[in-house]
Scaffold this motif. Structure first.
Motif, mmCIF file in Angstrom:
data_model
loop_
_atom_site.group_PDB
_atom_site.id
_atom_site.type_symbol
_atom_site.label_atom_id
_atom_site.label_comp_id
_atom_site.label_asym_id
_atom_site.label_seq_id
_atom_site.Cartn_x
_atom_site.Cartn_y
_atom_site.Cartn_z
ATOM 1 N N ILE A 111 0.874 -1.223 -0.028
ATOM 2 C CA ILE A 111 0.002 0.051 -0.042
ATOM 3 C C ILE A 111 1.027 1.120 0.086
ATOM 4 O O ILE A 111 1.734 1.453 0.886
ATOM 5 C CB ILE A 111 -1.050 0.173 1.191
ATOM 6 N N VAL A 112 0.616 2.287 -0.925
ATOM 7 C CA VAL A 112 1.365 3.442 -0.978
ATOM 8 C C VAL A 112 0.413 4.685 -0.859
ATOM 9 O O VAL A 112 -0.761 4.619 -1.563
ATOM 10 C CB VAL A 112 2.110 3.384 -2.224
ATOM 11 N N SER A 113 0.627 5.552 0.059
ATOM 12 C CA SER A 113 -0.126 6.764 0.242
ATOM 13 C C SER A 113 0.029 7.774 -0.887
ATOM 14 O O SER A 113 0.844 7.880 -1.572
ATOM 15 C CB SER A 113 0.178 7.649 1.313
ATOM 16 N N ILE A 114 -1.130 8.414 -1.565
ATOM 17 C CA ILE A 114 -1.098 9.349 -2.515
ATOM 18 C C ILE A 114 -1.080 10.710 -1.805
ATOM 19 O O ILE A 114 -1.645 10.994 -0.919
ATOM 20 C CB ILE A 114 -2.388 9.436 -3.470
ATOM 21 N N SER A 115 -0.054 11.536 -2.482
ATOM 22 C CA SER A 115 0.152 12.889 -1.971
ATOM 23 C C SER A 115 -0.961 13.736 -2.641
ATOM 24 O O SER A 115 -1.476 13.493 -3.685
ATOM 25 C CB SER A 115 1.366 13.243 -2.532
ATOM 26 N N GLU A 116 -1.502 14.745 -1.878
ATOM 27 C CA GLU A 116 -2.503 15.582 -2.200
ATOM 28 C C GLU A 116 -1.912 16.332 -3.438
ATOM 29 O O GLU A 116 -2.969 17.100 -4.138
ATOM 30 C CB GLU A 116 -2.951 16.680 -0.944
ATOM 31 N N ARG A 117 -0.631 16.625 -3.590
ATOM 32 C CA ARG A 117 -0.406 17.604 -4.726
ATOM 33 C C ARG A 117 0.328 16.696 -5.633
ATOM 34 O O ARG A 117 0.768 17.171 -6.505
ATOM 35 C CB ARG A 117 0.790 18.469 -4.079
ATOM 36 N N MET A 118 0.046 15.299 -5.598
ATOM 37 C CA MET A 118 0.593 14.392 -6.797
ATOM 38 C C MET A 118 0.048 14.848 -8.113
ATOM 39 O O MET A 118 -1.205 15.221 -8.360
ATOM 40 C CB MET A 118 0.120 13.172 -6.598
ATOM 41 N N THR A 119 0.873 14.984 -9.282
ATOM 42 C CA THR A 119 0.405 15.237 -10.549
ATOM 43 C C THR A 119 0.188 13.937 -11.450
ATOM 44 O O THR A 119 0.291 12.730 -10.837
ATOM 45 C CB THR A 119 1.472 15.865 -11.361
ATOM 46 N N GLU A 120 -0.503 13.936 -12.523
ATOM 47 C CA GLU A 120 -0.682 12.757 -13.438
ATOM 48 C C GLU A 120 0.493 12.238 -13.597
ATOM 49 O O GLU A 120 0.648 10.968 -13.419
ATOM 50 C CB GLU A 120 -1.148 13.273 -14.688
ATOM 51 N N GLU A 121 1.701 12.900 -13.895
ATOM 52 C CA GLU A 121 2.928 12.249 -14.241
ATOM 53 C C GLU A 121 3.518 11.544 -13.061
ATOM 54 O O GLU A 121 4.127 10.308 -13.132
ATOM 55 C CB GLU A 121 3.825 13.340 -14.835
ATOM 56 N N GLU A 122 3.532 11.872 -11.882
ATOM 57 C CA GLU A 122 3.892 11.471 -10.679
ATOM 58 C C GLU A 122 3.322 10.473 -10.371
ATOM 59 O O GLU A 122 3.818 9.218 -9.951
ATOM 60 C CB GLU A 122 4.044 12.493 -9.639
ATOM 61 N N LEU A 123 1.955 10.085 -10.623
ATOM 62 C CA LEU A 123 1.133 9.048 -10.326
ATOM 63 C C LEU A 123 1.621 7.864 -11.176
ATOM 64 O O LEU A 123 1.901 6.517 -10.677
ATOM 65 C CB LEU A 123 -0.228 9.273 -10.482
ATOM 66 N N VAL A 124 1.878 8.095 -12.499
ATOM 67 C CA VAL A 124 1.983 6.937 -13.410
ATOM 68 C C VAL A 124 3.384 6.502 -13.053
ATOM 69 O O VAL A 124 3.805 5.275 -12.876
ATOM 70 C CB VAL A 124 2.298 7.513 -14.672
ATOM 71 N N LYS A 125 4.401 7.404 -12.607
ATOM 72 C CA LYS A 125 5.976 6.992 -12.302
ATOM 73 C C LYS A 125 5.768 6.219 -10.987
ATOM 74 O O LYS A 125 6.257 5.241 -10.976
ATOM 75 C CB LYS A 125 6.570 8.217 -11.865
ATOM 76 N N MET A 126 5.059 6.510 -9.971
ATOM 77 C CA MET A 126 4.858 5.776 -8.692
ATOM 78 C C MET A 126 4.101 4.457 -9.049
ATOM 79 O O MET A 126 4.683 3.418 -8.550
ATOM 80 C CB MET A 126 3.743 6.525 -8.030
ATOM 81 N N LEU A 127 3.131 4.353 -9.794
ATOM 82 C CA LEU A 127 2.606 3.061 -10.282
ATOM 83 C C LEU A 127 3.741 1.988 -10.949
ATOM 84 O O LEU A 127 3.786 1.132 -10.341
ATOM 85 C CB LEU A 127 1.476 3.128 -11.329
ATOM 86 N N ILE A 128 4.478 2.576 -11.911
ATOM 87 C CA ILE A 128 5.506 1.759 -12.432
ATOM 88 C C ILE A 128 6.663 1.384 -11.521
ATOM 89 O O ILE A 128 6.898 0.100 -11.205
ATOM 90 C CB ILE A 128 6.114 2.717 -13.616
ATOM 91 N N LYS A 129 7.015 2.321 -10.410
ATOM 92 C CA LYS A 129 7.996 1.989 -9.451
ATOM 93 C C LYS A 129 7.589 0.964 -8.649
ATOM 94 O O LYS A 129 8.189 -0.075 -8.268
ATOM 95 C CB LYS A 129 8.347 3.229 -8.838
ATOM 96 N N GLN A 130 6.241 1.017 -8.181
ATOM 97 C CA GLN A 130 5.821 0.113 -7.138
ATOM 98 C C GLN A 130 5.502 -1.221 -7.898
ATOM 99 O O GLN A 130 5.651 -2.235 -7.152
ATOM 100 C CB GLN A 130 4.674 0.547 -6.565
ATOM 101 N N ILE A 131 5.079 -1.130 -8.921
ATOM 102 C CA ILE A 131 4.901 -2.622 -9.764
ATOM 103 C C ILE A 131 6.176 -3.238 -9.913
ATOM 104 O O ILE A 131 6.292 -4.457 -9.588
ATOM 105 C CB ILE A 131 4.240 -2.529 -11.093
ATOM 106 N N TYR A 132 7.278 -2.650 -10.174
ATOM 107 C CA TYR A 132 8.706 -3.402 -10.168
ATOM 108 C C TYR A 132 9.088 -3.793 -8.728
ATOM 109 O O TYR A 132 9.519 -4.775 -8.723
ATOM 110 C CB TYR A 132 9.707 -2.160 -10.662
ATOM 111 N N ILE A 133 9.015 -2.883 -7.700
ATOM 112 C CA ILE A 133 9.139 -3.285 -6.643
ATOM 113 C C ILE A 133 8.346 -4.502 -6.109
ATOM 114 O O ILE A 133 8.962 -5.662 -5.497
ATOM 115 C CB ILE A 133 9.020 -2.177 -5.586
ATOM 116 N N LEU A 134 7.370 -4.591 -6.250
ATOM 117 C CA LEU A 134 6.576 -5.875 -5.784
ATOM 118 C C LEU A 134 6.718 -7.149 -6.786
ATOM 119 O O LEU A 134 6.882 -8.230 -6.286
ATOM 120 C CB LEU A 134 5.014 -5.328 -6.198
#
Length: 411
Positions: A111-134
């Motif tokens: 589970i990863v928290s979402i920042s209130e100021r997160m942008t669309e680009e940052e969300l996609v980067k976070m998804l990719i990073k966490q999928i690799y980690i998992l």
């Protein structure tokens, strides 16, 4: 003409393969002879396709079945632990990730928290990073992952895999499918989170055995996933199921959508919180104040439920009122779509009898016929797993259909 015949043959073979694979999945274990009987395909056709599935390790042979006198048949089943699916549930404040087998059994999650100021680009980067980690933590290779399913709140163009509008994240037009497929080179499916939940409930939860059902999620927002004839119903512009923005009180509070009296403003998390805050500010004594140490900002649906369980009048009143509003909305759904079963999930649904008893009472009073009153209304069978299992089921549904064979070759 020759090319046409070859194309027709390949299409028929793919259809037969998908049919056989789905029969094996839905049966649990089944013999070749039973497959031929159920599909009305010839034994040689079944044998050839099963041989391919065995060689690809999608299917394995297991124990022998009962015999009517001859050789005992060898039973087939899906090789569920040889391949994996990644599910992603994008919520309002958190993103949940999971690796599952082909039976949607969760093997690892994060589970990863979402920042209130997160942008669309940052969300996609976070998804990719966490999928690799998992994936790395689960120690599985990419060629063993059949796809990535994403449940996203808000309006989704499922065909193109685009998050059109995620209101609670203030994000628009995120091409999740194309961006993640470019990164991982495997099929990606994106769907509205509640529709994904409905699919998960139909395959693995309270909806098993029902061709038509409605799944309602009651949390920070309210939405419905509608299944008709075993297929998700999205509507012309993907708006089907947005019951959170149906009006249940013409004089109700203003909603984030700009309208007034929407179901979401009265029954979702913030609606319950605002109802409690209003009464406390007016001086009403309640255990909710004690449970939050007098800090109204700490009020949540969970706190209100805790107070209700302790016998607090205000907590009980808020949940019962929410149940009545939800019951009115469900009465409308019953009269419009007439489903045999309605499944309710999400954090607010954990209020149990405080919510469900007044809800069902309203439906019973307002239903037009005895048949409508018999509509089955139950809690989610998947509970907290509903979002992730739903996301995974997006890939499973695609995998056990002709679409997957065609799409996999183009990714």
């Amino acid at each position: 003409m020759a090319n046409h015949l070859i194309g027709s043959f390949q299409l028929m073979k793919s259809l037969n393969r998908s049919l056989i694979l789905n029969i094996i999945r839905s049966s649990g274990t089944i013999s070749r002879a039973e497959i031929a009987k159920k599909t009305r395909l010839t034994p040689p056709t079944v044998t050839n396709i099963v041989h391919e599935l065995l060689s690809e390790e999608l299917v394995i042979e297991g124990q022998t079945g009962p015999s009517s006198g001859g050789r005992k048949p060898i039973m087939l089943r899906i090789n569920s632990r040889n391949f994996y699916i990644i599910g992603v549930d994008v919520g309002v404040k958190k993103v949940r990730f999971a690796v599952t087998d082909l039976n949607a059994e969760i093997l690892m999650k994060s589970i990863v928290s979402i920042s209130e100021r997160m942008t669309e680009e940052e969300l996609v980067k976070m998804l990719i990073k966490q999928i690799y980690i998992l994936k790395n933590k689960a120690a599985i290779s990419m060629d063993k992952i059949m796809g990535i399913g994403i449940g996203m709140h808000g309006i989704v163009d499922a065909e193109r895999g685009i998050s059109i509008f995620a209101p609670n994240l203030h994000m628009k037009n995120i091409p999740l499918k194309s961006m993640l497929e470019s990164e991982f080179l495997i099929p990606v499916k994106v769907e509205n989170d509640v529709r994904a939940m409905a699919l998960g409930e139909a395959w693995f939860g309270s909806g098993i055995g029902f061709e038509d059902l409605i799944c309602i999620n009651v949390g920070y927002g309210i939405g419905a996933g509608i299944i008709m004839n075993n297929k998700l119903f999205r509507g012309r512009h993907g708006l089907a199921g947005e019951i959170g923005h149906t009006v249940v009180d013409l004089n109700g509070p203003r909603c984030t959508c700009g309208s007034y009296g929407c179901l979401q403003t009265l029954t979702a998390h913030d609606g319950l919180k605002n109802a409690a805050m209003k009464e406390i500010i007016l001086g009403r004594r309640t255990l909710i104040s004690e449970l939050t140490d007098g800090d109204v900002d700490k009020i949540s649906g969970k706190i209100i439920h805790e107070a209700a369980k302790l016998g607090d009048d205000l907590g009980i009143e808020i949940l019962q009122t929410a149940g009545k509003y939800l019951g009115a909305a469900i009465s409308n759904l019953v009269h419009i779509l007439n489903p045999p079963k309605i499944i309710i999930g999400g954090g607010i649904s954990k209020a149990g009898p405080f919510l469900f008893e007044p809800l069902k009472e309203v439906v019973l009073k307002r239903a037009l016929s005895d048949e409508a009153r018999e509509t089955i209304i139950v809690e989610s069978g998947l509970g907290d797993r509903a979002g992730l299992v739903g996301a995974v089921t997006l890939i499973l549904e695609d995998m056990f259909s002709l679409n997957y064979e065609n799409r996999k070759q183009t990714v």
